[in-house]
Motif scaffolding. Structure first.
Motif, mmCIF file in Angstrom:
data_model
loop_
_atom_site.group_PDB
_atom_site.id
_atom_site.type_symbol
_atom_site.label_atom_id
_atom_site.label_comp_id
_atom_site.label_asym_id
_atom_site.label_seq_id
_atom_site.Cartn_x
_atom_site.Cartn_y
_atom_site.Cartn_z
ATOM 1 N N UNK A 1 -21.174 42.112 -21.217
ATOM 2 C CA UNK A 1 -20.662 43.280 -20.494
ATOM 3 C C UNK A 1 -19.616 42.860 -19.471
ATOM 4 N N UNK A 2 -19.900 41.784 -18.740
ATOM 5 C CA UNK A 2 -18.938 41.309 -17.742
ATOM 6 C C UNK A 2 -17.723 40.682 -18.414
ATOM 7 N N UNK A 3 -17.927 39.991 -19.539
ATOM 8 C CA UNK A 3 -16.794 39.397 -20.256
ATOM 9 C C UNK A 3 -15.827 40.482 -20.719
ATOM 10 N N UNK A 4 -16.355 41.562 -21.294
ATOM 11 C CA UNK A 4 -15.501 42.669 -21.730
ATOM 12 C C UNK A 4 -14.801 43.311 -20.535
ATOM 13 N N UNK A 5 -15.519 43.449 -19.400
ATOM 14 C CA UNK A 5 -14.915 44.058 -18.207
ATOM 15 C C UNK A 5 -13.751 43.222 -17.688
ATOM 16 N N UNK A 6 -13.942 41.905 -17.644
ATOM 17 C CA UNK A 6 -12.891 41.026 -17.135
ATOM 18 C C UNK A 6 -11.621 41.145 -17.969
ATOM 19 N N UNK A 7 -11.792 41.249 -19.289
ATOM 20 C CA UNK A 7 -10.628 41.395 -20.164
ATOM 21 C C UNK A 7 -10.026 42.792 -20.012
ATOM 22 N N UNK A 8 -10.886 43.809 -19.994
ATOM 23 C CA UNK A 8 -10.402 45.197 -19.883
ATOM 24 C C UNK A 8 -9.628 45.424 -18.586
ATOM 25 N N UNK A 9 -10.107 44.806 -17.506
ATOM 26 C CA UNK A 9 -9.467 45.009 -16.204
ATOM 27 C C UNK A 9 -8.301 44.063 -15.961
ATOM 28 N N UNK A 10 -7.952 43.260 -16.956
ATOM 29 C CA UNK A 10 -6.788 42.396 -16.839
ATOM 30 C C UNK A 10 -6.975 41.195 -15.946
ATOM 31 N N UNK A 11 -8.224 40.826 -15.655
ATOM 32 C CA UNK A 11 -8.468 39.666 -14.798
ATOM 33 C C UNK A 11 -8.103 38.377 -15.525
ATOM 34 N N UNK A 12 -8.450 38.286 -16.793
ATOM 35 C CA UNK A 12 -8.088 37.107 -17.590
ATOM 36 C C UNK A 12 -8.201 37.476 -19.059
ATOM 37 N N UNK A 13 -7.792 36.557 -19.911
ATOM 38 C CA UNK A 13 -7.802 36.806 -21.344
ATOM 39 C C UNK A 13 -9.062 36.308 -22.015
ATOM 40 N N UNK A 14 -9.175 36.616 -23.302
ATOM 41 C CA UNK A 14 -10.348 36.241 -24.097
ATOM 42 C C UNK A 14 -10.560 34.731 -24.097
#
Length: 323
Positions: free
Chosen positions: A206-219
């Motif tokens: 859930x947090x991994x998807x959020x970080x990508x969705x919010x533009x914090x970092x890439x996959x």
């Protein structure tokens, strides 16, 4: 010994021979158990045994057959002509059928009528509660979930999840069996959605998807944070021991120092989001740029080679360092 005359001390029935059932067959057979395989799909058992035959030489090279030859392990695998033949005389039934509740109910009703008294019936389900398919069975007290982490012949963890009516002796016997065949059982006191591993993995995803969705970092960066960071520690100690060792004053000192920070993070993360199509497409695009779809099977084999070597290395390190 006649193949149809195994006693309750050594016969295992594997019902359902997909990827998980096939891996379970290896787990039990390399531990010296006679394994009967059954699947309702035409040719499924034969394909499973053929797959095992291709895997055993590499497992032997990696030292993961308990110093046995592939031929010795293969000799303990027996196709059952029927479900009744697979279950006759079995001490343990490992059901690994399709992940659909209606299928589980029907299959477990058949197993309940045929499995011998004193046998344990364990389901490999990754998320269906045992109570939902065992409630009406005559022998429901012997049914539980024994959920492996795929592939179980390489990853030893297995979650034991009882239904409310599962006998404690059944959980004890299953834990003993899993340890005897080289697995690492964890026991849940009660049923909970997702069991333990999927709940932990779900929180991280859930947090991994959020970080990508919010533009914090890439996959790729999220994957590196686990593979080259947290995963190195988590490969041999868990989160509680990690924080216990990360403070000179143990868990209490760690919580005193960082408890407020983690509370603030938890407040930010209390934002459940569905994995919507645009985000999934974005992540899929990044993964396919790194790994073409046609290369997935090859990469899965690469993953399994890594797992085998890590398991082998962990065993050697544990032996050298005593724990």
């Amino acid at each position: 010994m006649n193949r149809e005359e195994c006693t309750l001390t050594d016969k295992i029935a594997v019902v359902g021979t997909g990827l998980v059932g096939t891996a379970w067959a290896i787990v039990f057979a390399r531990a010296g158990r006679e394994v009967w395989l059954h699947d309702v799909a035409d040719g499924a058992v034969e394909r499973s045994i053929a797959r095992i035959e291709t895997l055993l030489p590499a497992l032997a090279e990696d030292g993961l057959l308990n110093a046995q030859s592939p031929e010795a392990v293969r000799s303990r695998l027996h196709p059952a002509r029927s479900l009744a033949a697979a279950l006759e005389g079995a001490v343990h039934v490992q059901e690994s059928g399709p992940e659909r509740l209606e299928v589980k109910r029907e299959l477990h009703a058949e197993i309940d009528a045929l499995a011998p008294p004193g046998s344990v019936v364990a389901s490999s389900t990754s998320g269906i509660r045992a109570s939902t398919f065992s409630e009406t069975l005559d022998h429901r007290e012997r049914v539980l979930v024994a959920h492996p982490i795929n592939p179980p012949h390489l990853v030893p963890l297995v979650e034991l999840v009882p239904a409310p009516w599962t006998a404690e002796s059944v959980v004890d016997a299953t834990a003993d069996l899993m340890r005897a065949v080289g697995q690492s059982p964890v026991r849940l006191n009660r049923e909970v959605n997702g069991f333990v591993v999927n709940r932990l993995q779900g929180a991280l995803l859930a947090e991994a998807f959020r970080l990508v969705e919010d533009g914090v970092c890439g996959v790729e960066d999220v994957d590196a944070a686990i593979a080259d960071g947290l995963g190195l520690r988590w490969s041999f100690i868990g989160p509680f021991e990690t924080i216990d060792l990360n403070s000179p004053d143990g868990v209490k000192g760690y919580c005193d120092m960082l408890g407020d920070l983690y509370y603030e993070l938890a407040c930010e993360q209390a934002d459940p989001r569905r994995w919507e199509a645009p985000l999934v497409e974005r992540i899929e695009g990044e993964r396919r740029a790194a790994l073409p779809k046609e290369a997935l099977a090859e990469r899965q084999a690469w993953r399994d080679r890594w797992l085998a070597q890590i398991v082998k290395a962990k065993g050697a390190i544990r032996e050298m360092n005593g724990g």
